[in-house]
Design a protein around this motif. Sequence first.
Motif, PDB file in Angstrom:
ATOM      1  N   ILE A  40      12.579 -33.335  19.888  1.00 55.42           N
ATOM      2  CA  ILE A  40      13.935 -32.796  19.877  1.00 55.42           C
ATOM      3  C   ILE A  40      14.757 -33.465  20.972  1.00 55.42           C
ATOM      4  CG2 ILE A  40      15.350 -30.715  19.986  1.00 55.42           C
ATOM      5  CD1 ILE A  40      13.379 -30.724  17.650  1.00 55.42           C
ATOM      6  N   ALA A  41      14.196 -33.496  22.174  1.00 54.50           N
ATOM      7  CA  ALA A  41      14.902 -34.133  23.280  1.00 54.50           C
ATOM      8  C   ALA A  41      13.927 -34.417  24.393  1.00 54.50           C
ATOM      9  CB  ALA A  41      16.017 -33.225  23.794  1.00 54.50           C
ATOM     10  N   SER A  42      14.274 -35.391  25.235  1.00 55.55           N
ATOM     11  CA  SER A  42      13.452 -35.678  26.406  1.00 55.55           C
ATOM     12  C   SER A  42      14.356 -36.270  27.466  1.00 55.55           C
ATOM     13  CB  SER A  42      12.335 -36.668  26.041  1.00 55.55           C
ATOM     14  OG  SER A  42      11.535 -36.901  27.179  1.00 55.55           O
ATOM     15  N   GLY A  43      14.253 -35.742  28.676  1.00 53.84           N
ATOM     16  CA  GLY A  43      15.097 -36.264  29.737  1.00 53.84           C
ATOM     17  C   GLY A  43      15.073 -35.340  30.937  1.00 53.84           C
ATOM     18  N   PRO A  44      15.978 -35.580  31.898  1.00 50.94           N
ATOM     19  CA  PRO A  44      16.040 -34.715  33.074  1.00 50.94           C
ATOM     20  C   PRO A  44      16.362 -33.285  32.646  1.00 50.94           C
ATOM     21  CG  PRO A  44      17.329 -36.696  33.402  1.00 50.94           C
ATOM     22  CD  PRO A  44      16.929 -36.693  31.973  1.00 50.94           C
ATOM     23  N   VAL A  45      15.732 -32.312  33.312  1.00 54.92           N
ATOM     24  CA  VAL A  45      15.940 -30.915  32.967  1.00 54.92           C
ATOM     25  C   VAL A  45      17.431 -30.581  32.962  1.00 54.92           C
ATOM     26  CG1 VAL A  45      15.557 -28.552  33.751  1.00 54.92           C
ATOM     27  CG2 VAL A  45      13.679 -30.192  33.775  1.00 54.92           C
ATOM     28  N   ALA A  46      18.135 -31.055  33.972  1.00 53.12           N
ATOM     29  CA  ALA A  46      19.550 -30.726  34.096  1.00 53.12           C
ATOM     30  C   ALA A  46      20.363 -31.234  32.910  1.00 53.12           C
ATOM     31  CB  ALA A  46      20.100 -31.312  35.395  1.00 53.12           C
ATOM     32  N   GLU A  47      19.906 -32.278  32.243  1.00 57.55           N
ATOM     33  CA  GLU A  47      20.692 -32.851  31.146  1.00 57.55           C
ATOM     34  C   GLU A  47      20.310 -32.324  29.768  1.00 57.55           C
ATOM     35  OE1 GLU A  47      20.641 -37.129  31.335  1.00 57.55           O
ATOM     36  OE2 GLU A  47      21.046 -37.077  33.499  1.00 57.55           O
ATOM     37  N   VAL A  48      19.010 -32.106  29.540  1.00 59.96           N
ATOM     38  CA  VAL A  48      18.619 -31.793  28.159  1.00 59.96           C
ATOM     39  C   VAL A  48      18.136 -30.366  27.947  1.00 59.96           C
ATOM     40  CG1 VAL A  48      17.989 -34.188  27.772  1.00 59.96           C
ATOM     41  CG2 VAL A  48      16.214 -32.539  28.365  1.00 59.96           C
ATOM     42  N   PHE A  49      17.861 -29.621  29.023  1.00 63.58           N
ATOM     43  CA  PHE A  49      17.297 -28.290  28.847  1.00 63.58           C
ATOM     44  C   PHE A  49      18.416 -27.280  28.691  1.00 63.58           C
ATOM     45  CE2 PHE A  49      14.788 -24.562  30.436  1.00 63.58           C
ATOM     46  CZ  PHE A  49      13.794 -24.628  29.484  1.00 63.58           C
ATOM     47  N   ASP A  50      19.035 -27.249  27.498  1.00 61.64           N
ATOM     48  CA  ASP A  50      20.125 -26.305  27.289  1.00 61.64           C
ATOM     49  C   ASP A  50      19.889 -25.475  26.034  1.00 61.64           C
ATOM     50  OD1 ASP A  50      20.743 -27.935  25.129  1.00 61.64           O
ATOM     51  OD2 ASP A  50      22.211 -29.088  26.271  1.00 61.64           O
ATOM     52  N   ARG A 101      14.373 -18.559  17.335  1.00 61.79           N
ATOM     53  CA  ARG A 101      13.497 -17.460  17.715  1.00 61.79           C
ATOM     54  C   ARG A 101      13.662 -17.113  19.184  1.00 61.79           C
ATOM     55  NH1 ARG A 101       9.267 -20.671  15.221  1.00 61.79           N
ATOM     56  NH2 ARG A 101       9.104 -20.097  13.031  1.00 61.79           N
ATOM     57  N   LEU A 102      14.753 -17.549  19.763  1.00 66.41           N
ATOM     58  CA  LEU A 102      14.967 -17.273  21.166  1.00 66.41           C
ATOM     59  C   LEU A 102      16.139 -16.340  21.336  1.00 66.41           C
ATOM     60  CD1 LEU A 102      14.695 -20.715  22.921  1.00 66.41           C
ATOM     61  CD2 LEU A 102      13.104 -18.833  23.024  1.00 66.41           C
ATOM     62  N   ALA A 103      16.025 -15.456  22.293  1.00 74.98           N
ATOM     63  CA  ALA A 103      17.191 -14.678  22.682  1.00 74.98           C
ATOM     64  C   ALA A 103      17.664 -15.246  24.003  1.00 74.98           C
ATOM     65  CB  ALA A 103      16.796 -13.221  22.845  1.00 74.98           C
ATOM     66  N   PHE A 104      18.961 -15.412  24.134  1.00 76.92           N
ATOM     67  CA  PHE A 104      19.458 -15.993  25.375  1.00 76.92           C
ATOM     68  C   PHE A 104      20.165 -14.938  26.197  1.00 76.92           C
ATOM     69  CE2 PHE A 104      18.831 -19.501  22.617  1.00 76.92           C
ATOM     70  CZ  PHE A 104      18.318 -20.458  23.458  1.00 76.92           C
ATOM     71  N   ALA A 105      19.785 -14.916  27.439  1.00 78.84           N
ATOM     72  CA  ALA A 105      20.506 -14.062  28.368  1.00 78.84           C
ATOM     73  C   ALA A 105      21.460 -14.961  29.122  1.00 78.84           C
ATOM     74  CB  ALA A 105      19.536 -13.399  29.328  1.00 78.84           C
ATOM     75  N   ALA A 106      22.524 -14.375  29.550  1.00 79.56           N
ATOM     76  CA  ALA A 106      23.532 -15.023  30.383  1.00 79.56           C
ATOM     77  C   ALA A 106      23.445 -16.538  30.461  1.00 79.56           C
ATOM     78  CB  ALA A 106      23.431 -14.453  31.801  1.00 79.56           C
ATOM     79  N   THR A 107      24.127 -17.206  29.583  1.00 78.09           N
ATOM     80  CA  THR A 107      24.207 -18.657  29.722  1.00 78.09           C
ATOM     81  C   THR A 107      25.617 -18.980  30.172  1.00 78.09           C
ATOM     82  OG1 THR A 107      24.678 -18.732  27.388  1.00 78.09           O
ATOM     83  CG2 THR A 107      22.465 -19.339  28.059  1.00 78.09           C
ATOM     84  N   GLY A 108      25.694 -19.656  31.283  1.00 76.79           N
ATOM     85  CA  GLY A 108      27.014 -19.994  31.789  1.00 76.79           C
ATOM     86  C   GLY A 108      27.069 -21.446  32.175  1.00 76.79           C
ATOM     87  N   GLY A 109      28.143 -22.093  31.821  1.00 77.51           N
ATOM     88  CA  GLY A 109      28.406 -23.455  32.266  1.00 77.51           C
ATOM     89  C   GLY A 109      27.335 -24.451  31.891  1.00 77.51           C
ATOM     90  N   GLY A 110      26.738 -24.270  30.700  1.00 72.33           N
ATOM     91  CA  GLY A 110      25.783 -25.268  30.218  1.00 72.33           C
ATOM     92  C   GLY A 110      24.386 -25.084  30.783  1.00 72.33           C
ATOM     93  N   SER A 111      24.234 -24.395  31.891  1.00 68.01           N
ATOM     94  CA  SER A 111      22.884 -24.187  32.419  1.00 68.01           C
ATOM     95  C   SER A 111      22.224 -23.056  31.646  1.00 68.01           C
ATOM     96  CB  SER A 111      22.939 -23.853  33.908  1.00 68.01           C
ATOM     97  OG  SER A 111      23.364 -22.524  34.073  1.00 68.01           O
ATOM     98  N   VAL A 112      20.937 -23.088  31.631  1.00 64.01           N
ATOM     99  CA  VAL A 112      20.225 -22.199  30.734  1.00 64.01           C
ATOM    100  C   VAL A 112      19.469 -21.124  31.486  1.00 64.01           C
ATOM    101  CG1 VAL A 112      18.550 -22.077  28.890  1.00 64.01           C
ATOM    102  CG2 VAL A 112      19.886 -24.145  29.235  1.00 64.01           C
TER     103      VAL A 112
END
Lengths: 373, 269
Positions: free
Chosen positions: B219-229, B240-251
């Motif tokens: 799906i993706a591979s790279g620095p956490v800050a860039e691809v882990f969103d 299958r994921l529930a997301f809590a508070a996502t702000g400003g692109g950070s996860v």
Amino acid sequence: MSSFLQDYTLRMVLGGVLALGIFSGALGSFAVLRRQSLLGDALSHAALPGIVLAFLLSGSRATGVLLLGAAIAGWLGTLAIRAMVRGRLTREDSALGIVLSVFFGLGLVLLTWAQRLPGAGKAGLDKFLFGQAATLVRSDVLLMCAIALPSLLLLVLFWKELKLLTFDAAYARALGLPVERVEALLTLLLVLAIVIGLQTVGVVLMSAMLIAPAAAARQWTDRLSRMVALAALAGALSGAGGVLLSSSAPRWPTGPAIVLCASLLVVASLLFAPHRGILWSWLRFRRNRRRLDEDLVLYHMLQMAQHHAGRLDHPHARRVIQSMTPRADVRPVLHSLEQAGWVRRREGDSWSLTSDGAERALSHRAERERPPS
Amino acid sequence: MNTHEIPALQVDDLTVAYRERPVLWDVDLRVPQGVLMAVVGPNGAGKTTLLKSVMGLVKPLAGRIQIHDRPAREQRRITAYVPQRNSVDWDFPTSVLDLVLMGTYGALGWFRRPGEAERERARGALRRVGLEDLEGRQISQLSGGQQQRAFLARALVQEAQIHFMDEPFQGVDATTERTIVELLKELRAAGKTVIVVHHDLQTVADYFDWVTLLNVRLIASGPVAEVFDEERLRLTYGGRLAFAATGGGSVAAQPVFGRLAPDEERKGS
């Protein structure tokens, strides 16, 4: 003259079974630890058609020729098992069962047929079914040693590779070890261990000589090297024991007597070995339960005493103490506590904590009530 | 970040199938040297298979795997592997020190036994994972976390350049988790590359600086800050994921494991 013959036979048989016991015990350790106990059974049964075909093709009944046939058939058996497992035709246990029954069935058919041939009756091929140690002659024993000694040397030389393969084959491969070749070596040694036992113990019981000494040895140690050495010793002892048994009672066949001795060693080890043995576990269980009961009684006596204005030596009737323990009779517990100096018997059948006992109960309660870290 | 020209791991067109079911499909991956990388994805996504392909334990249908610019199978000396803890029988008759010494077997070569020098190295590795007092113990007497640390020590004595670890955090106690995290950081500080199959999405950003999201396909591979969103995680886990508070692109992802995701897939395999 007859006593000399007797001695010669006995000496030969003894030499043969010692070589067999040591080698199969050592090799069997690896088979047992790899959970391949049944492989030995499949391969020994698979050897039978090889013996008969070797006789039919060569017309010779020299032991070396027949055992070469056995080894080739055993090796083909391993190839068949691997092919079935690799090709995902069946699981390993079914593959073992198939090879065992197909090869052994073929062997029995060939054996029956070969024995009807003129002159074949004397070849004594049927001795390979259950073994006939008394037929061992000097050249047979020398042949057995000539196979066993170099094989044991290989076992020592490739010790660390065989050990790693047995414990963690995936990691061995990740280290870059040629796992297939080491595995082939181990299987070859296993086939050889079977082959040298066929004349003495026979195809039907041979796998016991691989499994039993190793299973017994595992009970006594937690080191592979010691386990292999002990298994070799157990194999040798079973061999010698079996020979003595059968020579003192002439009608006893040697092979089954050897296997019987090995089985006795297994049973004794399962029962009596320290740490892993059944007796040891049972004693440990009883000791632990007794200790728990003692601590529980101390704990309740402390609780009750503290209800009496904190007078820790306040006496309690035994029947009250009894009502607080799950044990049917609390008296043995009280008596062992008394012996330890933790409780004291007072007038009537009542008991109180000693100062030592109170201290122990307090520290235990502190432990019990400490929040889990 | 310490990015060399030569990638630590380069995977091209990797496809692996068990029978007819594809487990990895056309995966291309390039991991620079000196990173701590998590491989995440749902069960059955092929994370373990990816590691096993690199270690030569499964045979890919197609693809090329290179470590430090040479075929992976020629780089065993600089590659260390920590398999899943439950992949071996812990009742095997051997001691903790013996287990760790197995890590020296590859470099020893035929017929040579580990000697005092190897034992010293093994003791050093045991110290690094906090097991120095247990070297004589039979391995079945270790707790799960201690077993995991013993496995890590075995990989450490290989003194490798690149480490592959299959779920080292699986079912371990807090002490072990802290030890492993410290160890990962030490390895990175020493310039090593570490690739870890990981399950806990919440700790990815804390423990790792690089991440690969995998679900059969890459799906993706790279620095956490860039691809882990959030978006890429959704692609990976399929909603299958529930997301809590996502702000400003950070996860801040709260993975809802359990009922929805893993079990059904396991049944299907």
